[in-house]
Design a protein around this motif. Sequence first.
Motif, mmCIF file in Angstrom:
data_model
loop_
_atom_site.group_PDB
_atom_site.id
_atom_site.type_symbol
_atom_site.label_atom_id
_atom_site.label_comp_id
_atom_site.label_asym_id
_atom_site.label_seq_id
_atom_site.Cartn_x
_atom_site.Cartn_y
_atom_site.Cartn_z
ATOM 1 N N LEU A 10 0.828 -1.210 0.000
ATOM 2 C CA LEU A 10 0.000 0.000 0.000
ATOM 3 C C LEU A 10 0.865 1.264 0.000
ATOM 4 C CD1 LEU A 10 -2.781 -1.076 2.525
ATOM 5 C CD2 LEU A 10 -3.078 -0.644 0.074
ATOM 6 N N ILE A 11 1.896 1.267 0.810
ATOM 7 C CA ILE A 11 2.787 2.432 0.857
ATOM 8 C C ILE A 11 3.476 2.633 -0.488
ATOM 9 C CG2 ILE A 11 4.871 3.401 1.910
ATOM 10 C CD1 ILE A 11 3.968 2.020 4.556
ATOM 11 N N GLU A 12 3.866 1.539 -1.135
ATOM 12 C CA GLU A 12 4.505 1.632 -2.459
ATOM 13 C C GLU A 12 3.609 2.395 -3.446
ATOM 14 O OE1 GLU A 12 7.460 0.611 -3.967
ATOM 15 O OE2 GLU A 12 8.240 0.187 -1.963
ATOM 16 N N GLN A 13 2.309 2.222 -3.313
ATOM 17 C CA GLN A 13 1.371 2.895 -4.216
ATOM 18 C C GLN A 13 1.367 4.408 -4.052
ATOM 19 O OE1 GLN A 13 -2.626 1.187 -4.315
ATOM 20 N NE2 GLN A 13 -1.786 -0.742 -3.573
ATOM 21 N N VAL A 14 1.717 4.886 -2.853
ATOM 22 C CA VAL A 14 1.629 6.329 -2.585
ATOM 23 C C VAL A 14 2.942 6.927 -2.066
ATOM 24 C CG1 VAL A 14 -0.866 6.357 -2.188
ATOM 25 C CG2 VAL A 14 0.681 5.871 -0.280
ATOM 26 N N LYS A 15 4.039 6.221 -2.266
ATOM 27 C CA LYS A 15 5.309 6.667 -1.674
ATOM 28 C C LYS A 15 5.779 8.022 -2.203
ATOM 29 C CE LYS A 15 8.439 4.099 -4.670
ATOM 30 N NZ LYS A 15 9.378 3.004 -4.735
ATOM 31 N N ASP A 16 5.311 8.434 -3.364
ATOM 32 C CA ASP A 16 5.704 9.728 -3.920
ATOM 33 C C ASP A 16 4.756 10.857 -3.520
ATOM 34 O OD1 ASP A 16 7.890 8.526 -5.176
ATOM 35 O OD2 ASP A 16 6.719 8.048 -6.963
ATOM 36 N N LYS A 17 3.748 10.527 -2.767
ATOM 37 C CA LYS A 17 2.766 11.518 -2.302
ATOM 38 C C LYS A 17 3.249 12.147 -0.991
ATOM 39 C CE LYS A 17 -0.526 10.271 -5.275
ATOM 40 N NZ LYS A 17 -1.188 11.090 -6.215
ATOM 41 N N PRO A 18 2.681 13.304 -0.635
ATOM 42 C CA PRO A 18 3.025 13.902 0.660
ATOM 43 C C PRO A 18 2.627 12.976 1.814
ATOM 44 C CG PRO A 18 1.842 15.479 -0.719
ATOM 45 C CD PRO A 18 1.786 14.145 -1.414
ATOM 46 N N HIS A 19 3.294 13.140 2.938
ATOM 47 C CA HIS A 19 3.089 12.273 4.101
ATOM 48 C C HIS A 19 1.620 12.202 4.523
ATOM 49 C CE1 HIS A 19 4.201 10.132 7.750
ATOM 50 N NE2 HIS A 19 3.357 10.921 8.393
ATOM 51 N N ASP A 20 0.956 13.346 4.588
ATOM 52 C CA ASP A 20 -0.454 13.358 5.015
ATOM 53 C C ASP A 20 -1.334 12.520 4.090
ATOM 54 O OD1 ASP A 20 0.149 14.929 7.182
ATOM 55 O OD2 ASP A 20 -0.618 16.789 6.312
ATOM 56 N N GLU A 21 -1.050 12.558 2.804
ATOM 57 C CA GLU A 21 -1.815 11.743 1.851
ATOM 58 C C GLU A 21 -1.525 10.256 2.044
ATOM 59 O OE1 GLU A 21 -1.943 12.929 -2.284
ATOM 60 O OE2 GLU A 21 -1.661 15.032 -1.684
ATOM 61 N N GLN A 22 -0.278 9.925 2.354
ATOM 62 C CA GLN A 22 0.078 8.533 2.624
ATOM 63 C C GLN A 22 -0.699 8.024 3.837
ATOM 64 O OE1 GLN A 22 4.311 8.372 3.213
ATOM 65 N NE2 GLN A 22 4.781 8.855 1.074
ATOM 66 N N VAL A 23 -0.744 8.851 4.882
ATOM 67 C CA VAL A 23 -1.460 8.469 6.109
ATOM 68 C C VAL A 23 -2.940 8.251 5.809
ATOM 69 C CG1 VAL A 23 -2.186 9.264 8.392
ATOM 70 C CG2 VAL A 23 0.191 9.550 7.675
ATOM 71 N N LYS A 24 -3.553 9.188 5.102
ATOM 72 C CA LYS A 24 -4.981 9.058 4.770
ATOM 73 C C LYS A 24 -5.239 7.800 3.953
ATOM 74 C CE LYS A 24 -6.116 13.945 4.919
ATOM 75 N NZ LYS A 24 -6.440 15.144 4.155
ATOM 76 N N PHE A 25 -4.354 7.525 3.010
ATOM 77 C CA PHE A 25 -4.506 6.339 2.171
ATOM 78 C C PHE A 25 -4.433 5.065 3.013
ATOM 79 C CE2 PHE A 25 -2.686 3.030 -0.636
ATOM 80 C CZ PHE A 25 -3.689 2.985 -1.598
ATOM 81 N N LEU A 26 -3.436 4.981 3.884
ATOM 82 C CA LEU A 26 -3.327 3.804 4.754
ATOM 83 C C LEU A 26 -4.532 3.682 5.672
ATOM 84 C CD1 LEU A 26 0.440 3.709 5.796
ATOM 85 C CD2 LEU A 26 -0.791 2.033 4.430
#
Length: 114
Positions: A10-26
């Motif tokens: 899941l993190i691999e899918q959003v690793k280039d996004k800002p941290h807050d977006e990664q958190v929301k995605f997870l």
Amino acid sequence: MEYEKAYHALIEQVKDKPHDEQVKFLMSHMDELRKIVDLFSFARDMYMFPNSDDDEILANLMIYRYENYISILEDEYCVKSEPILRLIRSNISKKRVEKKIAYLEQLKKEHPDK
């Protein structure tokens, strides 16, 4: 280990996004991740952070482990991540207080008579 593989994917899918977006995605996938952990899993995350109120903390912890190459086996009881967990909790608490203050200020503006 399936749990760790799943959150890494899941993190691999959003690793280039800002941290807050990664958190929301997870956080949006936390129910799925919680279902992966079973009685025979090495992951203690779901026992240490059992409520959905803990999802933001857990998402931040997952990202921290991923970025620092820390396996759940190495950090089974969050020993390696304890210092960052204190910081994560502090930051989340601060954000919640700021949101509450902003909400109360907005209420005052909308209803000055109360």
